[in-house]
Design an enzyme around this catalytic site. Structure first.
Site, PDB file in Angstrom:
ATOM      1  N   GLY A 156       0.851  -1.189   0.000  1.00 32.46           N
ATOM      2  CA  GLY A 156       0.000   0.000   0.000  1.00 32.46           C
ATOM      3  C   GLY A 156       0.888   1.241   0.000  1.00 32.46           C
ATOM      4  O   GLY A 156       2.060   1.178  -0.378  1.00 32.46           O
ATOM      5  N   ARG A 157       0.324   2.349   0.476  1.00 32.36           N
ATOM      6  CA  ARG A 157       1.080   3.602   0.436  1.00 32.36           C
ATOM      7  C   ARG A 157       2.402   3.509   1.195  1.00 32.36           C
ATOM      8  O   ARG A 157       3.427   3.975   0.740  1.00 32.36           O
ATOM      9  CB  ARG A 157       0.248   4.743   1.034  1.00 32.36           C
ATOM     10  CG  ARG A 157      -0.881   5.246   0.171  1.00 32.36           C
ATOM     11  CD  ARG A 157      -1.624   6.341   0.925  1.00 32.36           C
ATOM     12  NE  ARG A 157      -1.797   5.910   2.304  1.00 32.36           N
ATOM     13  CZ  ARG A 157      -2.856   5.217   2.740  1.00 32.36           C
ATOM     14  NH1 ARG A 157      -3.825   4.919   1.917  1.00 32.36           N
ATOM     15  NH2 ARG A 157      -2.928   4.828   4.002  1.00 32.36           N
ATOM     16  N   ILE A 158       2.363   2.901   2.394  1.00 31.09           N
ATOM     17  CA  ILE A 158       3.596   2.881   3.207  1.00 31.09           C
ATOM     18  C   ILE A 158       4.613   1.914   2.597  1.00 31.09           C
ATOM     19  O   ILE A 158       5.807   2.229   2.516  1.00 31.09           O
ATOM     20  CB  ILE A 158       3.291   2.518   4.681  1.00 31.09           C
ATOM     21  CG1 ILE A 158       2.256   3.489   5.269  1.00 31.09           C
ATOM     22  CG2 ILE A 158       4.568   2.577   5.516  1.00 31.09           C
ATOM     23  CD1 ILE A 158       1.816   3.166   6.696  1.00 31.09           C
ATOM     24  N   ARG A 178      -1.891  -8.667  -2.646  1.00 32.16           N
ATOM     25  CA  ARG A 178      -2.994  -9.362  -3.313  1.00 32.16           C
ATOM     26  C   ARG A 178      -3.157  -8.859  -4.739  1.00 32.16           C
ATOM     27  O   ARG A 178      -3.255  -9.606  -5.679  1.00 32.16           O
ATOM     28  CB  ARG A 178      -4.295  -9.132  -2.538  1.00 32.16           C
ATOM     29  CG  ARG A 178      -4.736 -10.341  -1.761  1.00 32.16           C
ATOM     30  CD  ARG A 178      -5.988 -10.017  -1.054  1.00 32.16           C
ATOM     31  NE  ARG A 178      -5.990  -8.609  -0.661  1.00 32.16           N
ATOM     32  CZ  ARG A 178      -6.968  -8.005  -0.034  1.00 32.16           C
ATOM     33  NH1 ARG A 178      -8.041  -8.658   0.270  1.00 32.16           N
ATOM     34  NH2 ARG A 178      -6.900  -6.735   0.305  1.00 32.16           N
ATOM     35  N   ALA A 238       3.662  -3.609  10.840  1.00 29.09           N
ATOM     36  CA  ALA A 238       2.255  -3.673  10.429  1.00 29.09           C
ATOM     37  C   ALA A 238       1.351  -3.702  11.654  1.00 29.09           C
ATOM     38  O   ALA A 238       0.902  -2.650  12.132  1.00 29.09           O
ATOM     39  CB  ALA A 238       2.072  -4.888   9.534  1.00 29.09           C
ATOM     40  N   ARG A 239       1.104  -4.880  12.179  1.00 31.84           N
ATOM     41  CA  ARG A 239       0.255  -5.029  13.363  1.00 31.84           C
ATOM     42  C   ARG A 239       0.623  -6.324  14.053  1.00 31.84           C
ATOM     43  O   ARG A 239       1.006  -7.302  13.377  1.00 31.84           O
ATOM     44  CB  ARG A 239      -1.228  -5.121  12.977  1.00 31.84           C
ATOM     45  CG  ARG A 239      -1.961  -3.801  12.889  1.00 31.84           C
ATOM     46  CD  ARG A 239      -2.162  -3.155  14.273  1.00 31.84           C
ATOM     47  NE  ARG A 239      -2.903  -1.914  14.198  1.00 31.84           N
ATOM     48  CZ  ARG A 239      -2.382  -0.713  13.951  1.00 31.84           C
ATOM     49  NH1 ARG A 239      -1.106  -0.580  13.752  1.00 31.84           N
ATOM     50  NH2 ARG A 239      -3.151   0.354  13.923  1.00 31.84           N
ATOM     51  N   GLU A 268       0.287  -6.767  22.582  1.00 31.22           N
ATOM     52  CA  GLU A 268       1.075  -5.656  23.116  1.00 31.22           C
ATOM     53  C   GLU A 268       0.207  -4.784  24.041  1.00 31.22           C
ATOM     54  O   GLU A 268      -1.008  -4.701  23.825  1.00 31.22           O
ATOM     55  CB  GLU A 268       1.653  -4.816  21.960  1.00 31.22           C
ATOM     56  CG  GLU A 268       0.602  -4.156  21.085  1.00 31.22           C
ATOM     57  CD  GLU A 268       1.181  -3.436  19.873  1.00 31.22           C
ATOM     58  OE1 GLU A 268       2.030  -4.014  19.177  1.00 31.22           O
ATOM     59  OE2 GLU A 268       0.744  -2.291  19.637  1.00 31.22           O
ATOM     60  N   HIS A 286       5.762   0.137  19.305  1.00 36.54           N
ATOM     61  CA  HIS A 286       4.725   0.624  18.384  1.00 36.54           C
ATOM     62  C   HIS A 286       4.877   2.135  18.135  1.00 36.54           C
ATOM     63  O   HIS A 286       3.969   2.916  18.405  1.00 36.54           O
ATOM     64  CB  HIS A 286       3.329   0.304  18.932  1.00 36.54           C
ATOM     65  CG  HIS A 286       2.259   0.294  17.871  1.00 36.54           C
ATOM     66  ND1 HIS A 286       1.175  -0.542  17.890  1.00 36.54           N
ATOM     67  CD2 HIS A 286       2.113   1.037  16.738  1.00 36.54           C
ATOM     68  CE1 HIS A 286       0.401  -0.321  16.840  1.00 36.54           C
ATOM     69  NE2 HIS A 286       0.961   0.652  16.115  1.00 36.54           N
ATOM     70  N   ILE A 287       6.057   2.508  17.612  1.00 37.33           N
ATOM     71  CA  ILE A 287       6.369   3.934  17.410  1.00 37.33           C
ATOM     72  C   ILE A 287       6.487   4.280  15.930  1.00 37.33           C
ATOM     73  O   ILE A 287       7.071   5.297  15.572  1.00 37.33           O
ATOM     74  CB  ILE A 287       7.668   4.343  18.145  1.00 37.33           C
ATOM     75  CG1 ILE A 287       8.852   3.445  17.736  1.00 37.33           C
ATOM     76  CG2 ILE A 287       7.461   4.305  19.659  1.00 37.33           C
ATOM     77  CD1 ILE A 287      10.204   3.927  18.257  1.00 37.33           C
ATOM     78  N   GLY A 288       5.904   3.433  15.068  1.00 37.06           N
ATOM     79  CA  GLY A 288       6.032   3.662  13.624  1.00 37.06           C
ATOM     80  C   GLY A 288       5.705   5.082  13.189  1.00 37.06           C
ATOM     81  O   GLY A 288       6.398   5.670  12.364  1.00 37.06           O
TER      82      GLY A 288
END
Ligand code: DGY
Length: 326
Positions: A156-158, A178, A238-239, A268, A286-288
């Site tokens: 995607g964008r990132i 995908r 991502a997650r 987390e 989680h500091i993306g």
């Protein structure tokens, strides 16, 4: 005329509070910690809208307890804390904050790649522990990032922003998604689509940038890790839940892959404690998207979505357009 009432579930910037205060009666919880679920339900029960943060779960039970609710605006691009179908059924608009955090999140992918490949964090700890006894030809050897193969899962964008940065390191870039990008976009990113097996087999750095969905749960598990090179590094921005953390810990313990740079985790912030003993994993909380400028933009965008949603417009980042097709 009474103004709509909203909840801001946790601390935001004064500028954001002031902006929302121009339009709404604001119930502001100026605490930088998640609002316990029972209190979230109570404080949201009589509200028209909410600016919420990723740990706030918006599901059918919450929506049933908040009949007045018209809009929930997440201060994050990821929205796996929302049950989107339940929002749509309840007629509640849901929004996120895409776009404003792409560069910031792509930057830290490079930070984690370099930190993992060059063992920067472990070396720093070793120096601080007073263990450095001089330069050695074979001391603290890492791996080259330049000219290596960058693999991106989720384009995607990132993911595309990460790919564009790879030109500076003269890397080969492959990706799996995908749907394949249009050829012009692939050329701009200097990236080639491959199937997932090829991505796993050929990447020296495998960067995960796909959104969480039940279908993406454990997209990287024991079977996928077994296909990676023993010299490869896994980077997850991502997650939590996209990687099977237990399988990853085993792979890192047994040095079946070389290293990992991890910003997100299952369950987390209560990480599996086995992570802490790994010297081949770099762990960040989680500091993306965590720079001052970007977090301000995210909060302002969430506020703008809420203002537009509650004043009769179509919020720019509406996730359930079925509610507002104009
Ligand atoms: C996002 O925007 O989804 C981030 O993960 C939150 O920092």
């Amino acid at each position: 005329m009474t103004r709509p009432s909203i909840l801001i579930s946790r601390e935001v910037y004064p500028e954001v509070l002031a902006r929302l205060g121009q339009h709404f009666e604001v119930d502001y919880r100026a605490v930088d910690a998640p609002l316990p679920r029972d209190q979230l339900l109570v404080r949201l029960a009589d509200k028209d809208g909410a600016l919420v943060m990723p740990p706030d779960r918006v599901d059918a039970a919450l929506l049933a307890a908040c009949p007045q609710l018209k809009a929930v605006c997440n201060c994050a691009v990821g929205y796996n804390n929302f049950d989107l179908e339940a929002c749509s059924r309840a007629g509640v608009m849901a929004t996120n904050t895409p776009g404003v955090l792409d560069d910031t999140t792509a930057d830290i992918a490079w930070g984690l790649m370099l930190a993992s490949a060059r063992r920067i964090v472990a070396a720093d700890q070793w120096v601080r522990a007073g263990q450095w006894d001089g330069w050695k030809l074979k001391g603290w050897l890492g791996q080259d990032v330049h000219h290596a193969t960058l693999g991106i899962l989720g384009m995607g964008r990132i993911g595309q922003t990460v790919a564009r940065r790879a030109a500076g390191f003269e890397m080969r870039v492959i990706y799996h998604n995908r749907s394949r990008l249009p050829v012009e976009r692939e050329a701009e990113c200097r990236a080639n689509w491959v199937d997932k097996a090829t991505l796993l087999r050929e990447a020296d750095f495998l960067v995960l940038m796909l959104p969480y969905s039940p279908a993406a749960h454990h997209a990287i598990g024991a079977a996928e890790l077994a296909q990676m090179k023993p010299t490869a590094h896994l980077i997850n921005l991502a997650r939590g839940g996209i990687v099977d953390d237990s399988a990853l810990i085993a792979a890192l313990q047994e040095k079946r892959i070389a290293g990992a740079g991890l910003d997100v985790f299952e369950n987390e912030p209560a990480l599996d404690p086995r992570f802490f003993a790994l010297d081949n994993a770099v762990l960040t909380p989680h500091i993306g998207s965590a720079t001052s400028a970007t977090r301000m933009k995210m909060a302002m965008l969430a506020a703008d979505n809420l203002i537009i949603a509650l004043t009769g417009g179509r919020p720019p980042n509406l996730l359930n357009p079925v509610l507002n097709p104009t």
